[in-house]
Scaffold this motif. Sequence first.
Motif, PDB file in Angstrom:
ATOM      1  N   UNK A 223       0.868  -1.176   0.000  1.00  0.00           N
ATOM      2  CA  UNK A 223       0.000   0.000   0.000  1.00  0.00           C
ATOM      3  C   UNK A 223       0.905   1.227   0.000  1.00  0.00           C
ATOM      4  N   UNK A 224       0.460   2.263  -0.687  1.00  0.00           N
ATOM      5  CA  UNK A 224       1.220   3.510  -0.780  1.00  0.00           C
ATOM      6  C   UNK A 224       0.421   4.639  -0.137  1.00  0.00           C
TER       7      UNK A 224
ATOM      8  N   UNK B 113       7.410  -0.747   6.911  1.00  0.00           N
ATOM      9  CA  UNK B 113       7.795   0.330   6.004  1.00  0.00           C
ATOM     10  C   UNK B 113       8.987  -0.101   5.161  1.00  0.00           C
ATOM     11  N   UNK B 114       8.881   0.142   3.855  1.00  0.00           N
ATOM     12  CA  UNK B 114       9.983  -0.147   2.935  1.00  0.00           C
ATOM     13  C   UNK B 114      10.335   1.141   2.210  1.00  0.00           C
TER      14      UNK B 114
ATOM     15  N   UNK C 133       8.572   5.427  -0.720  1.00  0.00           N
ATOM     16  CA  UNK C 133       8.234   4.491   0.363  1.00  0.00           C
ATOM     17  C   UNK C 133       6.962   3.725   0.012  1.00  0.00           C
ATOM     18  N   UNK C 134       6.916   2.487   0.449  1.00  0.00           N
ATOM     19  CA  UNK C 134       5.714   1.672   0.374  1.00  0.00           C
ATOM     20  C   UNK C 134       5.595   0.918   1.689  1.00  0.00           C
TER      21      UNK C 134
ATOM     22  N   UNK D 255       1.559   0.584  -8.244  1.00  0.00           N
ATOM     23  CA  UNK D 255       0.987   1.687  -7.475  1.00  0.00           C
ATOM     24  C   UNK D 255      -0.031   2.457  -8.321  1.00  0.00           C
ATOM     25  N   UNK D 256       0.308   2.711  -9.587  1.00  0.00           N
ATOM     26  CA  UNK D 256      -0.624   3.401 -10.478  1.00  0.00           C
ATOM     27  C   UNK D 256      -1.868   2.542 -10.704  1.00  0.00           C
ATOM     28  N   UNK D 257      -1.676   1.240 -10.862  1.00  0.00           N
ATOM     29  CA  UNK D 257      -2.799   0.330 -11.055  1.00  0.00           C
ATOM     30  C   UNK D 257      -3.730   0.348  -9.838  1.00  0.00           C
ATOM     31  N   UNK D 258      -3.160   0.313  -8.644  1.00  0.00           N
ATOM     32  CA  UNK D 258      -3.951   0.381  -7.423  1.00  0.00           C
ATOM     33  C   UNK D 258      -4.730   1.690  -7.364  1.00  0.00           C
ATOM     34  N   UNK D 259      -4.076   2.770  -7.744  1.00  0.00           N
ATOM     35  CA  UNK D 259      -4.713   4.088  -7.770  1.00  0.00           C
ATOM     36  C   UNK D 259      -5.928   4.084  -8.699  1.00  0.00           C
TER      37      UNK D 259
END
Length: 289
Positions: free
Chosen positions: A51-52, A82-83, A92-93, A133-137
């Motif tokens: 998750x971002x 946290x990564x 960060x993700x 991340x863009x796909x999740x968005x």
Amino acid sequence: MSESRITKSILERYEIYFNIDMQYRLAPSNIQRSRNKTRFALINAARFGFISALICEQTWGVSRAKALEFLGKLVSQGYLALVQTERAADRRIYVLTYKGAQFASEMMRLDVPFRSAKKPITQVNQNAIMHDAVLSFVLNEGINNKTSEGLAKPLWTSFLTEMEFKRLYPSATVKNVDGLMLLKTGEVAAVELEASFKRKAQHETTLIKLKDSLINDSPLYDKVFIITCSERINADTQRFYEQLLEELPNRIDRKTKRPLLTQHDAALLRERIIFRTKFIAPIEQTFYR
């Protein structure tokens, strides 16, 4: 209302994922807001691999600082790790811990595969962090879409992620798609996210494989949404698709001695492959500014 062409047995495969409620709802009390945010963060981390804060900020309607603060609480509670990585737009993700995976599994009522690792970054495909991340968005934005007056107006009712699609269809003979959405019409649309420029030959391979899943006796989805990350990529991709749909019916496959596409197939693909431009500006503003 349109009617899905895919078979009942295929819809049943998707059903377990389509039944997961991914809509984020505002709540009057702080306690319920916290629960809703926790549910959103952990389930998205389970379904996309991480998750971002960028997705949380947009969906929750809060500042970046507030999103980071809440995700930090989930880290301190042992649900997320946290990564820090240069591959992410905000560097960060957050990935699930074992405790977080168990909680996400309970909330979804679905097994969440978890691979323990000394370095949490190894839990994700680092080369796909920006893409995912863009796909999740996009998938979350579609479900949580609102009118200018703030009323809920979802573009689709539920979705299935790329990770989940791969589990259902691990064979290389099936074109891997970036996700599936259940539309309000009852149809299932695949999503192909184009985040970079590609050669014409790459688009040809994609087009042929999409045809195999779209046009057969047991299609895996009813249509395809092409979503690009910039106006230039959109124009370039659309140009290649138009060229290929003109050319392929006139090119002969060396193995079968038949056209690579029939004129009928080309006409169906023109109808069922749809370029969606709604998300270009939000993607650029969120991830590439």
